[in-house]
Design an enzyme around this catalytic site. Sequence first.
Site, PDB file in Angstrom:
ATOM      1  N   GLY A   1       0.776  -1.245   0.000  1.00 23.08           N
ATOM      2  CA  GLY A   1       0.000   0.000   0.000  1.00 23.08           C
ATOM      3  C   GLY A   1       0.802   1.285   0.000  1.00 23.08           C
TER       4      GLY A   1
ATOM      5  N   GLU B   1       4.296   4.035   5.999  1.00 23.70           N
ATOM      6  CA  GLU B   1       3.060   3.238   5.981  1.00 23.70           C
ATOM      7  C   GLU B   1       1.982   4.004   5.217  1.00 23.70           C
ATOM      8  OE1 GLU B   1       1.629   0.559   5.913  1.00 23.70           O
ATOM      9  OE2 GLU B   1       1.318  -0.219   7.939  1.00 23.70           O
TER      10      GLU B   1
ATOM     11  N   ASP C   1      -4.903   2.098  10.965  1.00 25.78           N
ATOM     12  CA  ASP C   1      -6.323   1.945  11.308  1.00 25.78           C
ATOM     13  C   ASP C   1      -6.425   1.605  12.797  1.00 25.78           C
ATOM     14  OD1 ASP C   1      -8.985   1.381  11.472  1.00 25.78           O
ATOM     15  OD2 ASP C   1      -8.998  -0.226   9.991  1.00 25.78           O
TER      16      ASP C   1
ATOM     17  N   LYS D   1      -6.742   6.633  10.734  1.00 26.68           N
ATOM     18  CA  LYS D   1      -8.167   6.556  11.094  1.00 26.68           C
ATOM     19  C   LYS D   1      -8.328   6.753  12.603  1.00 26.68           C
ATOM     20  CE  LYS D   1      -9.928   3.741   7.323  1.00 26.68           C
ATOM     21  NZ  LYS D   1     -10.463   2.416   6.929  1.00 26.68           N
TER      22      LYS D   1
ATOM     23  N   PHE E   1     -13.760   3.148   4.485  1.00 24.23           N
ATOM     24  CA  PHE E   1     -12.784   2.492   3.615  1.00 24.23           C
ATOM     25  C   PHE E   1     -12.350   3.425   2.484  1.00 24.23           C
ATOM     26  CE2 PHE E   1     -11.273  -0.437   0.369  1.00 24.23           C
ATOM     27  CZ  PHE E   1     -10.465  -1.255   1.121  1.00 24.23           C
ATOM     28  N   VAL E   2     -11.038   3.494   2.265  1.00 20.19           N
ATOM     29  CA  VAL E   2     -10.503   4.343   1.197  1.00 20.19           C
ATOM     30  C   VAL E   2      -9.663   3.524   0.222  1.00 20.19           C
ATOM     31  CG1 VAL E   2     -10.513   6.571   2.419  1.00 20.19           C
ATOM     32  CG2 VAL E   2      -8.568   5.022   2.705  1.00 20.19           C
TER      33      VAL E   2
ATOM     34  N   ASP F   1      -5.651  -0.348  -2.051  1.00 21.48           N
ATOM     35  CA  ASP F   1      -6.470  -1.155  -2.970  1.00 21.48           C
ATOM     36  C   ASP F   1      -7.834  -1.514  -2.401  1.00 21.48           C
ATOM     37  OD1 ASP F   1      -5.434  -3.015  -0.996  1.00 21.48           O
ATOM     38  OD2 ASP F   1      -6.124  -4.602  -2.342  1.00 21.48           O
TER      39      ASP F   1
ATOM     40  N   ARG G   1      -5.062   0.708  -6.937  1.00 22.40           N
ATOM     41  CA  ARG G   1      -3.786   1.220  -6.410  1.00 22.40           C
ATOM     42  C   ARG G   1      -3.202   2.310  -7.298  1.00 22.40           C
ATOM     43  NH1 ARG G   1      -2.132  -2.091  -2.216  1.00 22.40           N
ATOM     44  NH2 ARG G   1      -2.516  -4.318  -2.397  1.00 22.40           N
TER      45      ARG G   1
HETATM   46  P1  5GP Z   1      -4.233  -1.767  11.227  1.00 21.19           P
HETATM   47  O1  5GP Z   1      -3.307  -2.876  11.632  1.00 21.19           O
HETATM   48  O2  5GP Z   1      -3.719  -0.411  11.604  1.00 21.19           O
HETATM   49  O3  5GP Z   1      -5.636  -1.995  11.701  1.00 21.19           O
HETATM   50  O4  5GP Z   1      -4.375  -1.858   9.654  1.00 21.19           O
HETATM   51  C1  5GP Z   1      -3.475  -1.267   8.771  1.00 21.19           C
HETATM   52  C2  5GP Z   1      -3.582  -1.918   7.404  1.00 21.19           C
HETATM   53  O5  5GP Z   1      -4.960  -2.201   7.085  1.00 21.19           O
HETATM   54  C3  5GP Z   1      -3.116  -0.960   6.331  1.00 21.19           C
HETATM   55  O6  5GP Z   1      -1.721  -1.086   6.096  1.00 21.19           O
HETATM   56  C4  5GP Z   1      -3.962  -1.355   5.149  1.00 21.19           C
HETATM   57  O7  5GP Z   1      -3.342  -2.419   4.459  1.00 21.19           O
HETATM   58  C5  5GP Z   1      -5.254  -1.869   5.758  1.00 21.19           C
HETATM   59  N1  5GP Z   1      -6.316  -0.830   5.760  1.00 21.19           N
HETATM   60  C6  5GP Z   1      -6.880  -0.219   6.834  1.00 21.19           C
HETATM   61  N2  5GP Z   1      -7.838   0.654   6.449  1.00 21.19           N
HETATM   62  C7  5GP Z   1      -7.872   0.609   5.099  1.00 21.19           C
HETATM   63  C8  5GP Z   1      -8.658   1.304   4.108  1.00 21.19           C
HETATM   64  O8  5GP Z   1      -9.533   2.147   4.376  1.00 21.19           O
HETATM   65  N3  5GP Z   1      -8.390   0.999   2.805  1.00 21.19           N
HETATM   66  C9  5GP Z   1      -7.459   0.088   2.423  1.00 21.19           C
HETATM   67  N4  5GP Z   1      -7.287  -0.142   1.120  1.00 21.19           N
HETATM   68  N5  5GP Z   1      -6.694  -0.595   3.336  1.00 21.19           N
HETATM   69  C10 5GP Z   1      -6.906  -0.329   4.655  1.00 21.19           C
END
Ligand code: 5GP
Length: 195
Positions: A65, A119, A123, A151, A172-173, A179, A185
């Site tokens: 990403g 990164e 999230d 987020k 979600f983005v 992606d 992407r």
């Molecule tokens: P975390 O471990 O912080 O919950 O998740 C981080 C990973 O979740 C990011 O590196 C990404 O791959 C994925 N992710 C979280 N939110 C989104 C979103 O809104 N869109 C996309 N495409 N991936 C997300």
Amino acid sequence: MSIFASIFCPKIRHTRLTENMEIKDKVFEKFIEGNDIAKRIKAIAKSINMDYNGKSPLFIAILNGSFMFAADLMKEVDISATISFVKVASYNDMESSGNVKQLIGLAEPIFQKDVIIIEDIVDTGRTIKKILNEFTSLGAKSVEVASLLRKPLASSADVNIKYLGFDIPDKFVVGYGLDYDSLGRNLKDIYQLKV
Ligand code: 5GP
């Protein structure tokens, strides 16, 4: 949190743009323009150039990403620096009955290095925490995080993102490296799921 992130990081709460984009079965609407992303990246790079003046940081981009963010950020970094790329693989561990994240592809020695993790989005903060712990245990001299997006849940995860692009709502983005089911992407703007 750094003064930079807390004062200057724009909080994007509402969709300001109306262009729609269909990806597979979902409709997304334009959320952050490529031009605005470029401006934020310039500001982030300026801070990094000042903070790491006289040092030679090792950037580690988390694939897939972050590939676009990493490329554009590195073009604005004008101090001595190196970059390497890793992936985070998820697998289900039956014993811990949870989703375990494992870092793969780390080829560079981390010991005594000033590391900046690149990164795409934080999230829950689980992924970045795992990576931060791993780099710290490998003896990095310092470890900071540059994330394009954050987020709201991340703020309760106690993760310090020193270099942040945008605070966004919990939707979600896609685009600019991020992606939806491997698609999107390549988009130069960021789109948000339309509900
Ligand atoms: P975390 O471990 O912080 O919950 O998740 C981080 C990973 O979740 C990011 O590196 C990404 O791959 C994925 N992710 C979280 N939110 C989104 C979103 O809104 N869109 C996309 N495409 N991936 C997300």
